[in-house]
Enzyme design. Structure first.
Site, short mmCIF file in Angstrom:
data_model
loop_
_atom_site.label_atom_id
_atom_site.label_comp_id
_atom_site.label_asym_id
_atom_site.label_seq_id
_atom_site.Cartn_x
_atom_site.Cartn_y
_atom_site.Cartn_z
N GLY A 11 -8.02 -2.10 1.46
CA GLY A 11 -8.76 -3.35 1.52
C GLY A 11 -9.88 -3.26 2.52
O GLY A 11 -9.66 -2.83 3.66
N ASN B 99 1.00 -8.59 1.30
CA ASN B 99 0.40 -7.77 0.25
C ASN B 99 1.08 -8.13 -1.06
O ASN B 99 2.31 -8.18 -1.12
CB ASN B 99 0.63 -6.28 0.56
CG ASN B 99 0.15 -5.37 -0.56
OD1 ASN B 99 -0.77 -5.71 -1.30
ND2 ASN B 99 0.77 -4.21 -0.68
N GLY B 100 0.30 -8.40 -2.10
CA GLY B 100 0.92 -8.70 -3.40
C GLY B 100 0.52 -10.06 -3.92
O GLY B 100 -0.47 -10.65 -3.49
N TYR C 299 -3.58 6.04 -8.15
CA TYR C 299 -4.88 5.71 -7.57
C TYR C 299 -4.84 5.08 -6.18
O TYR C 299 -5.61 5.44 -5.30
CB TYR C 299 -5.63 4.78 -8.54
CG TYR C 299 -6.92 4.23 -8.00
CD1 TYR C 299 -8.01 5.07 -7.78
CD2 TYR C 299 -7.04 2.88 -7.70
CE1 TYR C 299 -9.20 4.55 -7.26
CE2 TYR C 299 -8.23 2.37 -7.19
CZ TYR C 299 -9.30 3.20 -6.97
OH TYR C 299 -10.47 2.71 -6.47
N CYS D 173 -4.05 -5.36 -0.47
CA CYS D 173 -3.95 -5.36 0.99
C CYS D 173 -3.17 -4.17 1.54
O CYS D 173 -2.43 -3.52 0.83
CB CYS D 173 -3.24 -6.62 1.46
SG CYS D 173 -4.04 -8.12 0.94
N CYS E 90 7.29 0.35 -12.12
CA CYS E 90 6.54 -0.61 -12.94
C CYS E 90 5.41 0.17 -13.62
O CYS E 90 4.66 0.87 -12.96
CB CYS E 90 5.97 -1.74 -12.09
SG CYS E 90 4.92 -2.85 -13.07
FE1 SF4 Z 1 0.45 -3.87 -11.62
FE2 SF4 Z 1 2.70 -2.72 -12.50
FE3 SF4 Z 1 0.30 -1.76 -13.24
FE4 SF4 Z 1 1.14 -1.49 -10.73
S1 SF4 Z 1 2.05 -0.56 -12.56
S2 SF4 Z 1 -0.91 -2.08 -11.37
S3 SF4 Z 1 2.28 -3.39 -10.41
S4 SF4 Z 1 1.18 -3.78 -13.75
#
Ligand code: SF4
Length: 463
Positions: free
Chosen positions: A46, A122-123, A263, A19, A453
Site C-alpha cells: 500500500g 487489512n481486508g 503477485y 494494506c 482461496c
Molecule cells: Fe480475492 Fe480469493 Fe482471488 Fe485472493 S484468491 S484475490 S482472496 S478472490
C-alpha cells in the site's frame, strides 16, 4: 482505455492489495523508527497512506498521513514524543468508496469508556454495509468511510472492560477476509479471519519481544525470527511479559489468498512455510511445460514476474534477459497527462531494452492479466523496439471473477480473460498467449487447493 491519471492507468490494470500491517511489543530506543523500517518492508502492499500508533502504557499517540512511509515519517528520528514499547503500523491501498480520503488513513484511534484503542486493518468485511446501517440507525456517528471502524463501534458497545472479552463476541459477527492488529494502552492484539484469507504472521526479536506482520519480509528487516503464522480464527494477545492465544471463531477450512503467492507478497516472504520467490519460479517452470514456445529470449515483467520468468527460462532452456526496465521513481504521484502524452501509458513505468529484444522472438512472462491494457501496451512497446515475435505467457489462470475479500479488481465484465485465450491474444496483439492451468498453479504452490482461496480464477467463493 484509462484516460485520467498515468500512474492510475498502470495500477488500475493490476490486482491491488489493500494494506500491510505491523505491530508488537518492542523494547528499542526508537520504536517509531523500528516500526518505520517494518513499514518500508511492507510498502509494496500500500502506497497511499502510512501511520504508526505507539503506547507508553498511559497514552496512545498516533502519527499518520497520505503518502509513502518515507514521506509521512521523514523526521522520525527526532520524534521524542512517540516513546513507548507497544506499537502498530499500517500502509494502505484503498479503492472504491473507501478511496483516497485522509480520514481513512490508519491506524484509526478511538477513545471509549474503557480506554483507548488504535486499529489497523487489512481486508474487507462483506457485511459492513448492513452492519453500518444498523449502527447508524441507532445513532452511531462514524469518523471515516472504512469498514475498519465497525470493529471499534462494536467493541465499545459490548460494555466489557476487557477488550479480548468484547472481541470474542464481536468477531463472530464479522464476515469476510480480514486481519486486524489492535493497540490498547497495555497490549497488542492480532486477529485473523476464520478462513485465514488475509495473511498475518508472528515473529520474535530476541527472547521475548513478539511482533506481528502481514508478511515475514518485515521480520528479516528487523532481524527478527519467524515463529509461526497466526491461525485462521485465532486471537493473539502480546503483552509486556506474555503472549496468549485464543481460538475466537471456529475455522471450517483454510483459504489463504493464492494471489499472495502470485503477485502481492514480496519474493523474500514466506507464507505457510513456502518461500514466495521459489513458488513463483515453479509457476514459471510449469508454465513453460504447459505452453512451450520457439523463441530466442525470455523476459519477466518487473518486479513481480521476474521469478516466474526465470523459472520459465530455466525449464525451456532459453536465456533470461532484462528486456524491460522499470522506472522505480514514479511512485504513486498523480500525473495528469495531457492528451498528447496519454498514449505513452505504461511506457512511463516500463521501458524495453532495444538491444535485447531487437530482431528476437520474445517470450514475455507476466503474473496475471486483469483488464489487458498493460499487456496490450507491453506487446506494442516490444514490437516498436524491434521484437520479431511477442509471445505472452501468464503464470496464473485467467482471472474471471472479482474479489470481495479486500483486493481491488474490476467488475467481471471488465476482465479481459473472461473473453477466452484466442480473443485475448487478438486483443493484446500478441503472436500467442498461454495461461497456466488451475491444476498446475496449485501444484506449483505446493499447498492443497482445499486450503487456498482461488475464487478470482474459479468463481467459487469460500465465504
Ligand atoms: Fe480475492 Fe480469493 Fe482471488 Fe485472493 S484468491 S484475490 S482472496 S478472490
Amino acid at each position: 482505455m484509462c484516460n485520467n491519471k498515468l500512474s492510475y492507468c498502470y495500477g488500475n490494470d493490476r490486482m491491488r492489495d489493500e494494506c500491510g500491517l505491523f505491530g508488537g511489543v518492542i523494547n528499542s530506543e526508537n520504536n517509531m523508527q523500528t516500526t518505520c523500517f517494518a513499514l518500508y518492508a511492507l510498502q509494496h502492499r500500500g502506497q497511499e497512506s502510512a501511520g504508526i500508533a505507539v503506547s507508553n502504557g498511559n497514552n496512545i499517540w498516533i502519527k499518520k498521513g497520505m503518502g509513502l512511509v518515507s514521506e509521512v515519517f521523514e523526521d522520525t528520528g527526532t520524534h521524542e514524543i512517540f516513546q513507548g514499547n507497544k506499537v502498530i503500523g499500517h500502509v494502505r491501498y484503498s479503492y472504491g468508496e473507501q478511496g483516497l480520503k485522509p480520514e481513512n488513513t490508519q491506524p484509526l484511534l478511538f477513545r471509549y469508556r474503557f480506554g483507548e484503542m488504535a486499529i489497523a486493518h487489512n481486508g474487507n468485511l462483506l457485511n459492513h454495509y448492513k452492519l453500518r446501517e444498523g449502527l447508524e440507525s441507532q445513532g452511531s456517528i462514524f469518523q471515516s468511510t472504512t469498514d475498519s471502524e465497525l470493529l471499534a463501534h462494536f467493541v465499545a458497545r459490548e460494555g466489557s472492560p476487557e477488550i479480548e472479552e468484547a472481541l470474542k463476541n464481536v468477531v463472530p459477527v464479522l464476515r469476510g477476509g480480514y486481519a486486524f492488529i489492535i493497540l490498547t494502552r497495555d497490549k497488542v492484539i492480532g486477529l485473523r479471519d476464520p478462513l485465514g484469507i488475509r495473511p498475518l504472521s508472528l515473529g520474535r526479536i530476541g527472547q521475548n519481544e513478539y511482533i506481528l506482520s502481514s508478511e515475514t519480509c518485515a521480520f528479516n528487516t528487523l532481524g527478527a525470527e519467524f515463529v509461526r503464522d497466526v491461525e485462521p480464527g485465532e486471537m493473539l494477545t502480546i503483552n509486556d511479559n506474555w503472549i496468549s492465544s485464543f481460538r475466537i471463531t471456529p475455522s471450517p477450512r483454510k483459504a489463504l489468498c493464492i494471489f499472495e503467492f502470485i503477485y502481492f507478497a514480496r519474493p523474500d516472504s514466506e507464507l505457510c512455510g513456502k518461500n514466495v520467490h521459489l513458488v513463483r519460479r515453479e509457476l514459471g517452470r510449469n508454465l513453460a511445460r504447459e505452453h512451450p514456445v520457439n523463441a530466442d529470449v525470455v523476459v519477466g515483467v518487473p518486479d513481480s514476474s521476474i521469478s516466474a520468468g526465470s523459472g520459465f527460462a530455466e525449464e525451456s532452456g532459453l536465456p533470461y534477459e532484462m528486456g524491460l526496465i522499470k522506472n522505480r521513481y514514479i511512485g504513486r504521484t498523480f500525473i495528469q497527462p495531457a492528451p498528447e502524452t496519454r498514449k505513452l501509458g505504461v511506457g512511463i513505468k516500463l521501458n524495453p531494452v532495444k538491444s535485447i529484444v531487437e530482431g528476437k522472438r520474445v517470450v514475455i512472462v507476466d503474473d496475471s492479466i486483469v483488464r489487458g491494457t498493460t499487456s496490450m501496451q507491453l506487446v506494442n512497446m516490444l514490437r516498436q523496439a524491434g521484437a520479431l515475435e511477442v509471445h505472452m505467457r501468464i503464470s496464473s489462470p485467467p482471472v474471471i471473477s472479482s474479489c470481495y475479500y479486500g483486493i481491488n479488481t474490476p467488475t467481471s465484465s471488465e476482465l479481459i480473460a473472461s473473453q477466452g485465450s484466442d480473443e485475448v491474444a487478438r486483443l493484446i496483439k500478441a503472436d500467442s498467449i498461454g495461461f497456466l492451468s488451475l491444476e498446475k498453479m496449485i501444484e506449483s504452490v505446493g499447498i492443497s487447493g482445499e486450503k487456498l482461496c482461488q475464487a478470482c480464477f474459479t468463481g467459487d467463493y469460500p465465504v
